[in-house]
Design a protein around this motif. Structure first.
Motif, PDB file in Angstrom:
ATOM      1  N   GLY A  37      10.601 -32.111  -6.128  1.00  8.71           N
ATOM      2  CA  GLY A  37      10.140 -33.335  -6.771  1.00  8.71           C
ATOM      3  C   GLY A  37       9.348 -34.314  -6.076  1.00  8.71           C
ATOM      4  O   GLY A  37       8.642 -34.968  -6.698  1.00  8.71           O
ATOM      5  N   ALA A  38       9.632 -34.418  -4.932  1.00 10.19           N
ATOM      6  CA  ALA A  38       8.935 -35.348  -4.050  1.00 10.19           C
ATOM      7  C   ALA A  38       7.534 -34.870  -3.999  1.00 10.19           C
ATOM      8  O   ALA A  38       6.511 -35.339  -3.951  1.00 10.19           O
ATOM      9  N   LEU A  39       7.088 -33.594  -4.006  1.00 14.23           N
ATOM     10  CA  LEU A  39       5.870 -32.843  -3.634  1.00 14.23           C
ATOM     11  C   LEU A  39       4.977 -33.134  -5.173  1.00 14.23           C
ATOM     12  O   LEU A  39       3.707 -33.242  -4.857  1.00 14.23           O
ATOM     13  N   ALA A  40       5.682 -33.219  -6.062  1.00 16.19           N
ATOM     14  CA  ALA A  40       5.173 -33.426  -7.265  1.00 16.19           C
ATOM     15  C   ALA A  40       4.398 -34.657  -7.477  1.00 16.19           C
ATOM     16  O   ALA A  40       3.425 -35.137  -8.122  1.00 16.19           O
ATOM     17  N   ALA A  41       5.055 -35.655  -6.640  1.00 14.88           N
ATOM     18  CA  ALA A  41       4.401 -37.029  -6.656  1.00 14.88           C
ATOM     19  C   ALA A  41       3.352 -37.042  -5.538  1.00 14.88           C
ATOM     20  O   ALA A  41       2.275 -37.910  -5.688  1.00 14.88           O
ATOM     21  N   GLU A  42       3.261 -36.064  -4.646  1.00 12.92           N
ATOM     22  CA  GLU A  42       2.129 -36.042  -3.685  1.00 12.92           C
ATOM     23  C   GLU A  42       0.958 -35.267  -4.226  1.00 12.92           C
ATOM     24  O   GLU A  42      -0.076 -35.264  -3.889  1.00 12.92           O
ATOM     25  N   ILE A  43       1.283 -34.139  -5.010  1.00 16.65           N
ATOM     26  CA  ILE A  43       0.349 -33.445  -5.368  1.00 16.65           C
ATOM     27  C   ILE A  43       0.401 -33.213  -7.157  1.00 16.65           C
ATOM     28  O   ILE A  43       1.214 -32.498  -7.552  1.00 16.65           O
ATOM     29  N   GLY A  44      -0.538 -34.250  -7.702  1.00 16.24           N
ATOM     30  CA  GLY A  44      -0.429 -34.282  -9.118  1.00 16.24           C
ATOM     31  C   GLY A  44      -1.153 -33.189  -9.676  1.00 16.24           C
ATOM     32  O   GLY A  44      -1.975 -32.738  -9.215  1.00 16.24           O
ATOM     33  N   TYR A  45      -0.543 -32.742 -11.128  1.00 19.66           N
ATOM     34  CA  TYR A  45      -1.287 -31.670 -11.555  1.00 19.66           C
ATOM     35  C   TYR A  45      -1.304 -31.806 -13.214  1.00 19.66           C
ATOM     36  O   TYR A  45      -0.187 -32.283 -13.656  1.00 19.66           O
ATOM     37  N   SER A  46      -2.433 -31.400 -13.629  1.00 24.57           N
ATOM     38  CA  SER A  46      -2.819 -31.645 -14.876  1.00 24.57           C
ATOM     39  C   SER A  46      -3.233 -30.115 -15.487  1.00 24.57           C
ATOM     40  O   SER A  46      -4.062 -29.425 -15.052  1.00 24.57           O
ATOM     41  N   SER A  47      -2.327 -29.921 -16.623  1.00 27.30           N
ATOM     42  CA  SER A  47      -2.837 -28.434 -16.909  1.00 27.30           C
ATOM     43  C   SER A  47      -3.647 -28.386 -18.210  1.00 27.30           C
ATOM     44  O   SER A  47      -4.047 -29.455 -18.631  1.00 27.30           O
ATOM     45  N   GLN A  48      -4.326 -27.237 -18.499  1.00 20.60           N
ATOM     46  CA  GLN A  48      -5.306 -27.389 -19.573  1.00 20.60           C
ATOM     47  C   GLN A  48      -4.654 -27.425 -21.010  1.00 20.60           C
ATOM     48  O   GLN A  48      -5.533 -27.609 -22.104  1.00 20.60           O
ATOM     49  N   ASN A  49      -3.332 -27.393 -21.178  1.00 22.29           N
ATOM     50  CA  ASN A  49      -2.481 -27.898 -22.262  1.00 22.29           C
ATOM     51  C   ASN A  49      -1.965 -29.160 -22.238  1.00 22.29           C
ATOM     52  O   ASN A  49      -0.665 -29.435 -21.956  1.00 22.29           O
ATOM     53  N   PRO A  50      -2.555 -30.190 -23.012  1.00 25.11           N
ATOM     54  CA  PRO A  50      -2.025 -31.543 -22.687  1.00 25.11           C
ATOM     55  C   PRO A  50      -0.763 -31.754 -23.545  1.00 25.11           C
ATOM     56  O   PRO A  50       0.004 -32.489 -23.137  1.00 25.11           O
ATOM     57  N   PHE A  51      -0.419 -30.737 -24.562  1.00 28.52           N
ATOM     58  CA  PHE A  51       0.634 -30.806 -25.258  1.00 28.52           C
ATOM     59  C   PHE A  51       1.808 -30.446 -24.469  1.00 28.52           C
ATOM     60  O   PHE A  51       3.097 -30.873 -25.083  1.00 28.52           O
ATOM     61  N   THR A  52       2.080 -29.868 -23.458  1.00 28.39           N
ATOM     62  CA  THR A  52       3.053 -29.597 -22.846  1.00 28.39           C
ATOM     63  C   THR A  52       3.351 -30.582 -21.848  1.00 28.39           C
ATOM     64  O   THR A  52       4.334 -30.551 -20.971  1.00 28.39           O
ATOM     65  N   GLN A  53       2.454 -31.658 -21.234  1.00 26.99           N
ATOM     66  CA  GLN A  53       2.579 -32.847 -20.749  1.00 26.99           C
ATOM     67  C   GLN A  53       3.032 -34.153 -20.932  1.00 26.99           C
ATOM     68  O   GLN A  53       3.377 -34.913 -20.161  1.00 26.99           O
ATOM     69  N   ILE A  54       3.183 -34.058 -22.317  1.00 28.31           N
ATOM     70  CA  ILE A  54       3.957 -35.398 -22.818  1.00 28.31           C
ATOM     71  C   ILE A  54       5.517 -35.261 -22.779  1.00 28.31           C
ATOM     72  O   ILE A  54       5.977 -34.365 -22.889  1.00 28.31           O
ATOM     73  N   SER A  55       6.133 -36.345 -21.972  1.00 27.71           N
ATOM     74  CA  SER A  55       7.228 -36.226 -21.844  1.00 27.71           C
ATOM     75  C   SER A  55       8.271 -36.111 -22.969  1.00 27.71           C
ATOM     76  O   SER A  55       9.183 -35.429 -22.893  1.00 27.71           O
ATOM     77  N   GLY A  56       7.857 -36.518 -24.063  1.00 30.19           N
ATOM     78  CA  GLY A  56       8.979 -36.665 -25.371  1.00 30.19           C
ATOM     79  C   GLY A  56       9.875 -37.641 -25.430  1.00 30.19           C
ATOM     80  O   GLY A  56      10.730 -37.622 -26.265  1.00 30.19           O
ATOM     81  N   VAL A  57      10.131 -38.407 -24.349  1.00 30.04           N
ATOM     82  CA  VAL A  57      11.163 -39.477 -24.307  1.00 30.04           C
ATOM     83  C   VAL A  57      10.603 -40.912 -24.309  1.00 30.04           C
ATOM     84  O   VAL A  57      11.361 -41.947 -24.282  1.00 30.04           O
TER      85      VAL A  57
END
Length: 278
Positions: free
Chosen positions: A80-100
């Protein structure tokens, strides 16, 4: 100084009989923009997931070799901490929206809420990102009502909001029109000016030629070439290994039959032509 190091890294997915990443040695320096190219199934996305610590933590499988970030083994970091240090954006933006979250503004702020950023700083940062990513007309809309390209911009803004040290963009322009694509690469240039290390998986090599410091070519899970953008993207041999060349380079190689000092951008070609006529 190397920020990320891979030493003899090999990885096999749980249900596969053969490794998809094979004996990779790679050193990535702080503050550089790296273009990651290669044909489909070359292992580009898998390599990105190894670098950000999601392999084998999330994908399981068998990983051998050594992966370090800031001199520390990647497995020693909290994911979890690493995700804040290494940001990632996938080629499918539909999976990156939190939904909340119900609005684009709230979606961009979501990550900052999770790490306890104060309201004043968060509010200011969200507005800066809305301006930067040209989302003012969309800020009150529900993220799920947006087009693919608009979702991609929101996803990128949400990553940048966390101010990561490393930004990995896996085909970030796959859903974007030419103007929005150019804007994304302008943002990449801005992030570089801020000292970020950026890895871009992209098929649009003309833009990689313009914005990247170095190019890494993968073929069947192995690093075939790594060098400056000019070294790699002016070499016709990469066409034999699933790589692609910028249009300017192809023109010089195929039509002008030049193989020395081949330009890779239009600006380089213009300088070369001016020098020839001076």
């Amino acid at each position: 100084m190397s920020l990320i190091e891979l030493e003899n890294v090999t990885y096999r997915y749980p249900l596969d009989s053969e490794a998809i990443i094979k004996n990779i040695d790679l050193s990535l320096e702080k503050g550089k923009v790296y273009g990651l190219i290669g044909s489909n199934q070359a292992g580009k996305t898998t390599l990105c997931n190894i670098i950000r610590g999601f392999i084998p933590e999330m994908f399981l499988g068998e990983l051998s070799g050594k992966v370090t970030y800031k001199g520390q083994a990647i497995q020693q970091y909290n994911i979890g901490a690493l995700a804040a240090e290494i940001g990632y954006s996938s080629q499918n933006p539909f999976t990156q929206i939190s939904g909340v979250k119900d609005t684009v503004e709230e979606e961009i702020a979501y990550g900052m809420e999770n790490i306890g950023v104060s309201y004043e700083i968060m509010h200011q940062k969200v507005q800066e990102l809305i301006d930067l990513f040209k989302l003012n007309e969309l800020k009150e809309k529900n993220p799920f009502e947006l087009s693919g390209g608009q979702k991609q911009r929101v996803a990128l803004a949400s990553i940048v909001a966390l101010d990561p040290e490393v930004v990995i963009l896996d085909e970030p322009t796959s859903q974007l029109d030419p103007q929005s694509t150019e804007e994304v690469f302008e943002i990449i240039a801005m992030l570089k000016q801020q000292g970020k290390t950026i890895i871009v998986v992209e098929h649009k090599v003309d833009l990689l030629a313009e914005y990247c410091d170095e190019i890494i070519l993968l073929e069947q899970g192995q690093v075939i070439r790594k060098g400056t953008a000019h070294q790699v993207l002016s070499d016709p041999d990469i066409l034999n290994h699933g790589g692609a060349l910028p249009q300017v380079s192809l023109f010089y190689l195929q039509y002008l039959k030049e193989h020395a000092d081949v330009p890779i951008t239009m600006a380089e070609a213009i300088r070369k032509l001016k020098g020839a006529t001076a």
